[in-house]
Motif scaffolding. Structure first.
Motif, mmCIF file in Angstrom:
data_model
loop_
_atom_site.group_PDB
_atom_site.id
_atom_site.type_symbol
_atom_site.label_atom_id
_atom_site.label_comp_id
_atom_site.label_asym_id
_atom_site.label_seq_id
_atom_site.Cartn_x
_atom_site.Cartn_y
_atom_site.Cartn_z
ATOM 1 N N SER A 89 -28.136 63.895 11.054
ATOM 2 C CA SER A 89 -28.915 65.372 10.988
ATOM 3 C C SER A 89 -28.573 65.866 12.353
ATOM 4 O O SER A 89 -28.491 67.068 12.555
ATOM 5 C CB SER A 89 -30.316 65.450 10.763
ATOM 6 O OG SER A 89 -30.638 64.672 9.574
ATOM 7 N N TYR A 90 -28.397 65.397 13.442
ATOM 8 C CA TYR A 90 -28.313 65.764 14.862
ATOM 9 C C TYR A 90 -27.233 65.317 15.756
ATOM 10 O O TYR A 90 -27.134 65.778 16.831
ATOM 11 C CB TYR A 90 -29.853 65.645 15.472
ATOM 12 C CG TYR A 90 -31.120 66.015 14.593
ATOM 13 C CD1 TYR A 90 -31.180 67.538 14.583
ATOM 14 C CD2 TYR A 90 -31.812 65.503 14.102
ATOM 15 C CE1 TYR A 90 -32.326 68.078 13.805
ATOM 16 C CE2 TYR A 90 -32.921 65.961 13.452
ATOM 17 C CZ TYR A 90 -33.301 67.292 13.370
ATOM 18 O OH TYR A 90 -34.185 67.850 12.517
ATOM 19 N N ALA A 91 -26.619 64.454 15.358
ATOM 20 C CA ALA A 91 -25.690 63.784 16.404
ATOM 21 C C ALA A 91 -24.386 64.970 16.556
ATOM 22 O O ALA A 91 -24.218 65.819 15.648
ATOM 23 C CB ALA A 91 -25.099 62.623 15.705
ATOM 24 N N ARG A 92 -24.014 64.769 17.464
ATOM 25 C CA ARG A 92 -22.908 65.737 17.905
ATOM 26 C C ARG A 92 -21.349 65.036 17.940
ATOM 27 O O ARG A 92 -20.552 65.648 17.782
ATOM 28 C CB ARG A 92 -23.071 66.197 19.543
ATOM 29 C CG ARG A 92 -23.790 67.679 19.565
ATOM 30 C CD ARG A 92 -24.796 67.935 18.762
ATOM 31 N NE ARG A 92 -25.506 69.272 18.762
ATOM 32 C CZ ARG A 92 -26.285 69.800 18.052
ATOM 33 N NH1 ARG A 92 -26.945 68.777 17.103
ATOM 34 N NH2 ARG A 92 -26.707 70.882 18.098
ATOM 35 N N LEU A 93 -21.685 63.697 18.068
ATOM 36 C CA LEU A 93 -20.153 62.826 17.844
ATOM 37 C C LEU A 93 -20.400 61.919 16.837
ATOM 38 O O LEU A 93 -21.541 61.132 17.156
ATOM 39 C CB LEU A 93 -19.738 62.273 19.048
ATOM 40 C CG LEU A 93 -19.284 63.235 19.936
ATOM 41 C CD1 LEU A 93 -18.958 62.365 21.431
ATOM 42 C CD2 LEU A 93 -18.073 63.760 19.621
ATOM 43 N N LEU A 94 -19.831 61.962 15.668
ATOM 44 C CA LEU A 94 -20.061 60.917 14.667
ATOM 45 C C LEU A 94 -18.903 59.981 14.295
ATOM 46 O O LEU A 94 -18.112 60.465 13.301
ATOM 47 C CB LEU A 94 -20.810 61.517 13.309
ATOM 48 C CG LEU A 94 -22.155 61.415 12.766
ATOM 49 C CD1 LEU A 94 -22.251 62.066 11.527
ATOM 50 C CD2 LEU A 94 -22.561 60.105 12.971
ATOM 51 N N PRO A 95 -18.687 58.967 14.863
ATOM 52 C CA PRO A 95 -17.523 58.102 14.445
ATOM 53 C C PRO A 95 -17.598 57.612 13.166
ATOM 54 O O PRO A 95 -18.848 57.592 12.695
ATOM 55 C CB PRO A 95 -17.249 56.985 15.366
ATOM 56 C CG PRO A 95 -18.494 57.380 16.426
ATOM 57 C CD PRO A 95 -19.457 58.283 16.026
ATOM 58 N N SER A 96 -16.505 57.383 12.382
ATOM 59 C CA SER A 96 -16.555 57.256 10.987
ATOM 60 C C SER A 96 -17.380 56.013 10.594
ATOM 61 O O SER A 96 -18.066 55.800 9.455
ATOM 62 C CB SER A 96 -15.110 57.311 10.187
ATOM 63 O OG SER A 96 -14.528 56.026 10.715
ATOM 64 N N ALA A 140 -19.616 65.262 12.714
ATOM 65 C CA ALA A 140 -20.944 65.509 13.007
ATOM 66 C C ALA A 140 -21.397 66.953 12.538
ATOM 67 O O ALA A 140 -22.671 66.851 12.101
ATOM 68 C CB ALA A 140 -21.167 65.179 14.578
ATOM 69 N N LYS A 141 -20.645 67.962 12.805
ATOM 70 C CA LYS A 141 -20.860 69.233 12.534
ATOM 71 C C LYS A 141 -20.997 69.321 11.012
ATOM 72 O O LYS A 141 -22.197 70.096 10.516
ATOM 73 C CB LYS A 141 -19.744 70.350 13.148
ATOM 74 C CG LYS A 141 -20.107 71.616 12.950
ATOM 75 C CD LYS A 141 -18.951 72.464 13.639
ATOM 76 C CE LYS A 141 -18.077 73.211 12.661
ATOM 77 N NZ LYS A 141 -16.766 73.245 12.721
ATOM 78 N N LEU A 142 -20.011 68.824 10.334
ATOM 79 C CA LEU A 142 -20.101 68.697 8.839
ATOM 80 C C LEU A 142 -21.596 68.120 8.157
ATOM 81 O O LEU A 142 -22.462 68.809 7.382
ATOM 82 C CB LEU A 142 -19.139 67.932 8.080
ATOM 83 C CG LEU A 142 -18.985 67.900 6.662
ATOM 84 C CD1 LEU A 142 -18.852 69.292 6.023
ATOM 85 C CD2 LEU A 142 -18.088 66.725 6.227
ATOM 86 N N PHE A 143 -21.893 67.061 8.866
ATOM 87 C CA PHE A 143 -23.007 66.560 8.308
ATOM 88 C C PHE A 143 -24.328 67.518 8.739
ATOM 89 O O PHE A 143 -25.408 67.400 8.026
ATOM 90 C CB PHE A 143 -23.198 65.096 8.931
ATOM 91 C CG PHE A 143 -22.744 63.941 8.358
ATOM 92 C CD1 PHE A 143 -21.469 63.778 8.540
ATOM 93 C CD2 PHE A 143 -23.296 63.261 7.482
ATOM 94 C CE1 PHE A 143 -20.859 62.643 7.794
ATOM 95 C CE2 PHE A 143 -22.745 62.136 6.626
ATOM 96 C CZ PHE A 143 -21.423 61.898 6.995
ATOM 97 N N ARG A 144 -24.323 67.891 10.224
ATOM 98 C CA ARG A 144 -25.657 68.517 10.315
ATOM 99 C C ARG A 144 -25.614 69.997 9.339
ATOM 100 O O ARG A 144 -26.819 70.163 8.791
ATOM 101 C CB ARG A 144 -25.395 69.274 11.812
ATOM 102 C CG ARG A 144 -25.608 68.120 12.989
ATOM 103 C CD ARG A 144 -25.785 68.960 14.126
ATOM 104 N NE ARG A 144 -24.778 70.091 14.542
ATOM 105 C CZ ARG A 144 -23.787 69.694 15.235
ATOM 106 N NH1 ARG A 144 -23.323 68.452 15.627
ATOM 107 N NH2 ARG A 144 -23.028 70.722 15.563
ATOM 108 N N GLU A 145 -24.535 70.528 9.090
ATOM 109 C CA GLU A 145 -24.406 71.607 8.018
ATOM 110 C C GLU A 145 -24.856 71.423 6.939
ATOM 111 O O GLU A 145 -25.806 72.083 6.125
ATOM 112 C CB GLU A 145 -23.051 72.292 8.267
ATOM 113 C CG GLU A 145 -22.827 73.201 9.316
ATOM 114 C CD GLU A 145 -21.304 73.635 9.493
ATOM 115 O OE1 GLU A 145 -20.841 74.759 10.367
ATOM 116 O OE2 GLU A 145 -20.626 73.489 8.525
#
Lengths: 183, 361
Positions: free
Chosen positions: B276-283, B340-345
């Motif tokens: 929900s909050y990460a800014r960088l999310l490796p696969s 990360a953006k996709l997950f946050r949204e």
């Protein structure tokens, strides 16, 4: 001089080994030298290639390099694949390869499919009809032979006519797989 | 979200949770390998034969009844679009590489995809959500019958359907079930299950088949043998093995919940926090966290996240999708940031909803 290990065969290998106590020289015959596992290959034999390994595993027999591509090694008339090459790449080149290598394939399939060598699953509808007729003809022929043996000739003649009738039907069936190819 | 429409279109039938055991079974896939008589296999065919095969297959499905299939040549697709089809499991990575002669026929709802000139001339594939072995086979069989009535199949009384690789000869059928097995993985029991299953003529591997790892604890169980057993026998054995694995997974989940509930809750909510909050999310991290959150939903620990969104994210988090979504090629850091953006949204709605209805402390 006799081999210092077996004391039977003449020395043919002088083996120099580095040991913690300094270098040691041993006089051995080729067999003992090989058996002592100092060599990774037998003096008479080249190391086994991957291809030989695969072909032995798949067919249970070694393919000698000199028989490569000929001498009883069938070659597919449609795509030119040899059995040797098939073992190397593990793939058929075309459907005709199955016919070309038919005799050798049960061994290959047995290894790949846990001992199974024949299909028992789905049969395409068009093949199914033909196969049913062929089986019918086989059964009728067997009964006909039986009738002849027992000298029931009238019955044998009836059966013969029936066989011919089915053979006509078989010839009238469309070629397998829907599209006629003049089979 | 500007690209919402694109994402909606990207959802394929099998991604929507449905069917029996949909908490553990993600999808069921049946693949039938078929070849045409009178043509060499793709490993050795010349250009003209490849063209002819493509035409014959397209004619068989497109012209006579307009069955609602679309025909796309690999050479007409951009690399990213091919990758997206792979990520949706509609084509194999091998077909995506076969740019020269490969093509795909897709049914409107994308449950049936027919690969043309992959390793075999035809690979009929049906994917259904959840555990639907019978339904998926029925659909594949139906499609197979339709094609067989119009095309000259290579079939042999002794060897069955003739395929390029001897490991497919016979039924030409590969039936597989994708399973989410976090508890068996956490408790390391999966290492005992994999060899046991392979002794029964089935294989367990990562979701992308041979050689692939199991990202997000998603495993694929499929039949290894195609000769000497009928389709029905193979499917029954697969169903049997899968039901045993499901039962094992359920037992392990209960055990984890009973013995280490707090540790499990900690893990599950930390994963939700990361997504929900990460800014960088490796696969790899995203896959791991998705698996944990999914488990949290299945166990009733997390109640305000929709499983549909998770299933979509599992597909959309892959690099082909992300690059299509952003409309450009991305570096690996840009990919991690976009992910990360996709997950946050996508998970935003949840936090908005829960702020309106705050949970009791």
């Amino acid at each position: 001089m006799l081999c210092e290990n077996c004391k039977e065969r003449p020395v043919s290998v002088i083996l120099k080994q580095e040991t913690p106590n300094g270098p040691v020289e041993r006089n051995l015959c080729d067999q003992c030298a090989f058996n002592l596992q100092t060599f990774s290959f037998s003096p008479q034999q080249e190391p086994m290639s991957i291809q030989q390994f695969l072909s032995q595993w798949l067919t249970g027999e070694a393919i000698q390099p000199q028989t490569r591509g000929n001498q009883g090694m069938p070659e597919c008339p449609e795509c030119g694949l040899t059995f040797h090459r098939f073992l190397e790449i593990g793939k058929f080149g075309c459907p005709v390869c199955y016919d070309t290598f038919r005799e050798r394939l049960p061994r290959v399939f047995g290894k790949l499919h846990n001992g199974s060598t024949a299909h028992t699953g789905k049969i395409p509808a068009s093949f199914n009809e033909k196969m049913t007729i062929r089986k019918k003809i086989e059964a009728l022929r067997a009964s006909m032979q039986e009738a002849i043996q027992e000298e029931r000739f009238e019955q044998a003649a009836v059966l013969r006519d029936e066989v011919n009738e089915w053979k006509r039907k078989l010839a009238a069936e469309p070629a397998e797989g829907g599209i006629s190819d003049g089979e | 979200m500007g690209n919402d429409k694109y994402m909606q279109n990207a959802v394929t039938g099998w991604m929507v949770p449905h069917g029996e055991h949909s908490d553990i079974v993600m999808s069921t896939r049946i693949r039938l390998a078929r070849n045409l008589r009178g043509f060499r296999f793709p490993i050795s065919f010349p250009h003209e034969e490849a063209e002819k095969i493509g035409e014959l297959i397209a004619d068989a499905l497109l012209i006579p009844e307009k069955k609602g299939y679309s025909y796309t040549r690999m050479s007409d697709l951009k690399k990213l679009d091919r990758q997206t089809l792979v990520e949706k499991h509609l084509i194999s990575p091998q077909l995506a590489d076969a740019v020269m002669y490969g093509a795909v026929l897709l049914s409107e709802d994308e449950t049936v995809s027919i690969m043309v000139n992959e390793e075999d001339h035809l690979r009929i594939q049906c994917i259904y959500p959840g555990l639907q072995i019978e339904n998926a086979y029925q659909k594949a069989d139906e499609t197979d019958n339709l094609l067989e009535s119009r095309l000259p199949y290579a079939f042999d009384e002794q060897f069955g359907y003739l395929t390029s690789c001897p490991s497919n000869t016979g039924t030409g059928m590969r039936a597989s079930v994708m399973l989410h097995l976090p508890a068996l993985t956490m408790t390391k029991q999966i290492n005992r299950i994999i060899p046991a299953v392979s002794r029964l003529g089935m294989t367990v591997r990562g979701s992308y088949g041979e050689g692939s790892e199991a990202p997000g604890n998603v495993y694929q169980v499929s039949n290894q043998l195609t000769l000497g057993k009928s389709e029905k026998e193979i499917l029954a054995e697969l169903a049997n093995i899968v039901s045993r694995i499901i039962a094992h997974e359920r037992k392990s989940r209960e055990m984890l919940l009973g013995k280490s509930r707090l540790a499990l809750e900690n893990r599950v909510f930390r994963a939700l926090g990361t997504l929900s909050y990460a800014r960088l999310l490796p696969s790899a991290e995203a896959a791991r966290c998705l698996s944990d959150v999914r488990l949290g939903i299945d166990l009733g620990l997390i109640e305000d996240v929709d499983m549909n969104i998770l299933n979509e994210l599992m597909v959309f988090m892959q690099s082909g999708f992300l690059q299509n979504y952003e409309g450009e090629e991305l570096t690996s850091e840009e990919l991690d940031s976009s992910r990360a953006k996709l997950f946050r949204e996508r998970l935003q709605r949840r936090t908005e909803d829960s702020s309106r209805n705050p949970e009791s402390p």
